[in-house]
Design a protein around this motif. Sequence first.
Motif, mmCIF file in Angstrom:
data_model
loop_
_atom_site.group_PDB
_atom_site.id
_atom_site.type_symbol
_atom_site.label_atom_id
_atom_site.label_comp_id
_atom_site.label_asym_id
_atom_site.label_seq_id
_atom_site.Cartn_x
_atom_site.Cartn_y
_atom_site.Cartn_z
ATOM 1 N N GLY A 3 0.342 6.720 64.794
ATOM 2 C CA GLY A 3 1.026 6.962 66.417
ATOM 3 C C GLY A 3 1.437 6.009 67.110
ATOM 4 O O GLY A 3 1.948 5.973 68.198
ATOM 5 N N ASP A 4 3.023 5.649 65.463
ATOM 6 C CA ASP A 4 4.442 5.241 66.197
ATOM 7 C C ASP A 4 5.524 5.569 66.241
ATOM 8 O O ASP A 4 6.157 6.446 65.192
ATOM 9 N N ALA A 22 4.906 -2.503 66.081
ATOM 10 C CA ALA A 22 4.982 -0.599 66.123
ATOM 11 C C ALA A 22 2.654 -0.760 66.571
ATOM 12 O O ALA A 22 2.431 0.908 66.850
ATOM 13 N N GLY A 23 2.341 -1.646 66.225
ATOM 14 C CA GLY A 23 1.245 -1.134 66.856
ATOM 15 C C GLY A 23 0.862 -1.125 67.746
ATOM 16 O O GLY A 23 -0.823 -0.269 68.454
ATOM 17 N N SER A 69 15.153 2.990 67.464
ATOM 18 C CA SER A 69 16.287 4.387 67.466
ATOM 19 C C SER A 69 14.966 4.963 68.772
ATOM 20 O O SER A 69 15.488 6.108 69.612
ATOM 21 N N LEU A 70 13.972 4.105 69.115
ATOM 22 C CA LEU A 70 13.107 4.474 70.667
ATOM 23 C C LEU A 70 14.032 3.750 72.062
ATOM 24 O O LEU A 70 15.403 3.493 71.501
ATOM 25 N N ARG A 91 9.782 5.534 73.567
ATOM 26 C CA ARG A 91 9.726 6.603 73.265
ATOM 27 C C ARG A 91 10.386 6.979 71.971
ATOM 28 O O ARG A 91 11.805 6.694 72.413
ATOM 29 N N ALA A 92 10.388 7.950 71.675
ATOM 30 C CA ALA A 92 11.327 8.776 70.235
ATOM 31 C C ALA A 92 11.829 9.224 71.185
ATOM 32 O O ALA A 92 12.037 9.542 72.319
ATOM 33 N N THR A 93 13.400 9.266 70.305
ATOM 34 C CA THR A 93 14.232 10.001 70.527
ATOM 35 C C THR A 93 15.208 10.675 69.450
ATOM 36 O O THR A 93 14.157 10.813 67.995
#
Length: 280
Positions: free
Chosen positions: A28-29, A69-70, A245-246, A251-253
């Motif tokens: 979920g991370d 991350a958690g 990288s977020l 948020r993810a990129t």
Amino acid sequence: MTETRIDRRFAAVKAEGRPAFVTFLTAGDPDPATTLALLAALPKAGADVIELGMPFSDPMADGPAVQAAGLRALKGGMTLNKTLDLVREFRKTDDVTPIVLMGYYNPIYSHGSEAFVVDAKAAGVDGLIIVDLPPEADDELCLPALKAGLNFIRLATPTTDDKRLPTVLTNTSGFVYYVSINGITGSAAPDASRVAEAVDRIKRHTPLPVAVGFGVRTAEQAAAIGANADGVVVGSAIVQAVANSLDAEGRATAATVPAVEALVSTLARGVRAARRPVAA
């Protein structure tokens, strides 16, 4: 207990004359879709076994990177059921890469131990690492997991002496996870010579493979550890690559999956450089 994907994978890499590369991600991370994409990318990048962290609000053994991350995962609504869903989705395209769930007992207890074992096995999980469940509590989860065909992987540490080690190894299966440093994940670099001595000592007590983790960050470290260990575990460095990288909102990129792929590929080359004689 019947042979598991973990047993087969460690036997296969031993036949190749090298250690296994064990990678860690937090489920979920930063979101489930990205985790699923990362899970799919890891084997192609060179991962032999994948540990998938079950997010928990009080992760006592985790360093800052894995804790963060958690928290990102929990903030995004990640649950134990959703973690099992990720494994189920992964299994639609990969039926050979071993998946080990790693985490703490509280979420499993809340889910119900018996139900969890059934659900994990059905989802395609191969093994469990529950860091806060000692051998004295094997009836709680370890024995039901073994009965269901799940490996139960135990941690040994630098403070696990020869008197305690047989107890730790009782009912352990799949592999032994040797924690190479005293402390939390990602907090220091392991000493390869001391690790080699510890691995040899553990092997005098068990025929199981011994994988070494905590603090391995570079290909050079992976090669040095892998020269003696049957597996090299990398977690915090991979989790930090995700974090780096977020975007500013966490948020993810477009860079998230490629960044992890690049790091894992580099580390995998280090692990594969640690060659050893192949048994006749």
